[in-house]
Design a protein around this motif. Structure first.
Motif, mmCIF file in Angstrom:
data_model
loop_
_atom_site.group_PDB
_atom_site.id
_atom_site.type_symbol
_atom_site.label_atom_id
_atom_site.label_comp_id
_atom_site.label_asym_id
_atom_site.label_seq_id
_atom_site.Cartn_x
_atom_site.Cartn_y
_atom_site.Cartn_z
ATOM 1 N N UNK A 1 0.147 -18.311 6.176
ATOM 2 C CA UNK A 1 0.625 -19.210 7.224
ATOM 3 C C UNK A 1 2.145 -19.253 7.335
ATOM 4 N N UNK A 2 2.822 -18.503 6.465
ATOM 5 C CA UNK A 2 4.284 -18.566 6.474
ATOM 6 C C UNK A 2 4.875 -17.391 7.235
ATOM 7 N N UNK A 3 5.930 -17.679 8.029
ATOM 8 C CA UNK A 3 6.647 -16.647 8.758
ATOM 9 C C UNK A 3 8.043 -16.486 8.176
ATOM 10 N N UNK A 4 8.584 -15.268 8.306
ATOM 11 C CA UNK A 4 9.848 -14.930 7.651
ATOM 12 C C UNK A 4 10.848 -14.353 8.644
ATOM 13 N N UNK A 5 12.121 -14.556 8.356
ATOM 14 C CA UNK A 5 13.182 -13.941 9.145
ATOM 15 C C UNK A 5 13.446 -12.521 8.634
ATOM 16 N N UNK A 6 14.296 -11.780 9.348
ATOM 17 C CA UNK A 6 14.463 -10.353 9.049
ATOM 18 C C UNK A 6 15.930 -9.937 8.935
ATOM 19 N N UNK A 7 16.831 -10.885 8.799
ATOM 20 C CA UNK A 7 18.260 -10.564 8.876
ATOM 21 C C UNK A 7 18.729 -9.631 7.760
ATOM 22 N N UNK A 8 18.265 -9.849 6.529
ATOM 23 C CA UNK A 8 18.711 -8.994 5.428
ATOM 24 C C UNK A 8 18.187 -7.573 5.597
ATOM 25 N N UNK A 9 16.951 -7.439 6.018
ATOM 26 C CA UNK A 9 16.400 -6.100 6.254
ATOM 27 C C UNK A 9 17.217 -5.353 7.299
ATOM 28 N N UNK A 10 17.655 -6.057 8.337
ATOM 29 C CA UNK A 10 18.471 -5.433 9.375
ATOM 30 C C UNK A 10 19.830 -5.015 8.818
ATOM 31 N N UNK A 11 20.442 -5.863 8.019
ATOM 32 C CA UNK A 11 21.751 -5.545 7.434
ATOM 33 C C UNK A 11 21.660 -4.348 6.498
ATOM 34 N N UNK A 12 20.616 -4.315 5.681
ATOM 35 C CA UNK A 12 20.452 -3.199 4.743
ATOM 36 C C UNK A 12 20.131 -1.889 5.472
ATOM 37 N N UNK A 13 19.421 -1.973 6.580
ATOM 38 C CA UNK A 13 19.124 -0.771 7.362
ATOM 39 C C UNK A 13 20.411 -0.175 7.920
ATOM 40 N N UNK B 1 10.479 -5.020 7.545
ATOM 41 C CA UNK B 1 10.367 -6.465 7.287
ATOM 42 C C UNK B 1 8.925 -6.958 7.402
ATOM 43 N N UNK B 2 8.557 -7.871 6.541
ATOM 44 C CA UNK B 2 7.305 -8.610 6.671
ATOM 45 C C UNK B 2 7.629 -9.887 7.430
ATOM 46 N N UNK B 3 6.922 -10.144 8.515
ATOM 47 C CA UNK B 3 7.202 -11.348 9.307
ATOM 48 C C UNK B 3 6.208 -12.469 9.048
ATOM 49 N N UNK B 4 5.042 -12.125 8.468
ATOM 50 C CA UNK B 4 4.044 -13.174 8.245
ATOM 51 C C UNK B 4 3.199 -12.867 7.021
ATOM 52 N N UNK C 1 0.828 -1.206 0.000
ATOM 53 C CA UNK C 1 0.000 0.000 0.000
ATOM 54 C C UNK C 1 0.858 1.249 0.000
ATOM 55 N N UNK C 2 1.930 1.241 0.817
ATOM 56 C CA UNK C 2 2.790 2.418 0.875
ATOM 57 C C UNK C 2 4.256 2.028 0.837
ATOM 58 N N UNK C 3 4.639 1.340 -0.231
ATOM 59 C CA UNK C 3 6.049 0.991 -0.367
ATOM 60 C C UNK C 3 6.278 -0.098 -1.395
ATOM 61 N N UNK C 4 7.496 -0.143 -1.900
ATOM 62 C CA UNK C 4 7.906 -1.209 -2.817
ATOM 63 C C UNK C 4 8.174 -2.482 -2.035
ATOM 64 N N UNK C 5 8.143 -3.614 -2.721
ATOM 65 C CA UNK C 5 8.327 -4.912 -2.073
ATOM 66 C C UNK C 5 9.564 -5.608 -2.629
ATOM 67 N N UNK C 6 10.295 -6.270 -1.724
ATOM 68 C CA UNK C 6 11.466 -7.075 -2.083
ATOM 69 C C UNK C 6 11.274 -8.469 -1.521
ATOM 70 N N UNK C 7 11.788 -9.466 -2.242
ATOM 71 C CA UNK C 7 11.668 -10.867 -1.842
ATOM 72 C C UNK C 7 13.027 -11.534 -1.956
ATOM 73 N N UNK C 8 13.459 -12.176 -0.876
ATOM 74 C CA UNK C 8 14.712 -12.928 -0.876
ATOM 75 C C UNK C 8 14.405 -14.415 -0.965
#
Length: 278
Positions: free
Chosen positions: A257-269, A251-254, A182-189
């Protein structure tokens, strides 16, 4: 005379009666972040605004240089004592007159600014759940890549997200592929491959999207590409995150039914904050 909320008042007492941005969505805008008296990514914002005005055939004032753009925003921020950290929006709209066909392509502008709590970009790793919004779709065209004042799809999707207890929604285009949030681009690893949809899919040509692409390409372990993403691909992702210039990286965490980690988002921040040196 006009009727405004049941009251008969003078037409001239309501500036919206002829405002083309209000009547027809005939406007474009930029939202910028200001830190310690500096507009972040000023050049990118300025040239995107100029490009947007050209796309919709607005006349660009001769004095509307990048330096003018900067001075107008910073003078307002200073006047409101918001220099440390703030956001400002500049809206350009075609001047009054006409119906669908305007009587002039000359423009006026409006700037307003509000305070932000954070100076540096921070990463929020709390639960952040998204789902698809399928009531309406983004069209794959040039107008979809600019920030116009017609954002009914985003407004409706925001209401849908709120009604369903979601933090955000993922928007699809008219071929049912993933475009953005809605308010941002999306990235997928996926593995070591970082993917974001190309602008040709209808996504906003985001300023933060550009920064994140450049930063990610400096990480030797990543392959960075702009490719079509289907809704089914999201289930295969290892990480998902959103980007915009005010928030930075979210980061999107969910997703379902799937949950995601956030390590790359933290590194890029971390890299993003080094880039802006706040």
């Amino acid at each position: 005379m006009i009727n405004f909320n049941g009251n008969i008042v003078l037409k001239d007492s309501n500036i919206l009666t002829e405002n083309r941005s209000f009547l027809y969505g005939d406007g474009v805008f930029e939202t910028v972040k200001i830190v310690n008296g500096k507009i972040l990514f000023l050049e990118d914002h300025y040239f995107r605004l100029m490009a947007s005005m050209r796309v919709v055939r607005m006349e660009i004032p001769m004095n509307f240089t990048m330096e003018f753009f900067e001075e107008q925003i910073l003078s307002l921020v200073k006047r409101n004592n918001l220099v440390q950290s703030s956001r400002a929006r500049i809206t350009m709209f075609r001047n009054d007159g006409g119906y669908y066909l305007p009587v002039t392509n000359d423009v006026s502008y409006l700037i307003h600014a509000t305070a932000l709590e954070e100076i540096s970009y921070t990463i929020n790793t709390n639960t952040y759940e998204v789902d698809l919004f399928k009531d309406f779709y983004i069209t794959k065209q040039l107008l979809s890549s600019i920030k116009s004042t017609n954002k009914l799809l985003n407004v409706t999707a925001s209401i849908y997200a709120s009604e369903n207890g979601l933090d955000n929604c993922i928007l699809l285009n008219d071929t049912k592929n993933v475009v953005e949030a809605i308010q941002g681009n999306i990235f997928m690893l996926v593995g070591n491959k970082l993917i974001t949809p190309p602008v040709s899919e209808g996504c906003l040509n985001g300023v933060m999207r550009k920064q994140v692409l450049a930063l990610a390409k400096k990480l030797p372990e990543l392959t960075v590409v702009e490719e079509i993403i289907s809704p089914f691909d999201l289930q295969k992702a290892d990480q998902l995150f959103l980007t915009n210039v005010i928030k930075g990286i979210q980061p999107i965490t969910k997703y379902r039914k799937k949950e995601f980690t956030t390590t790359l988002a933290q590194e890029l921040t971390t890299l993003l904050n080094e880039l802006i040196a706040v």
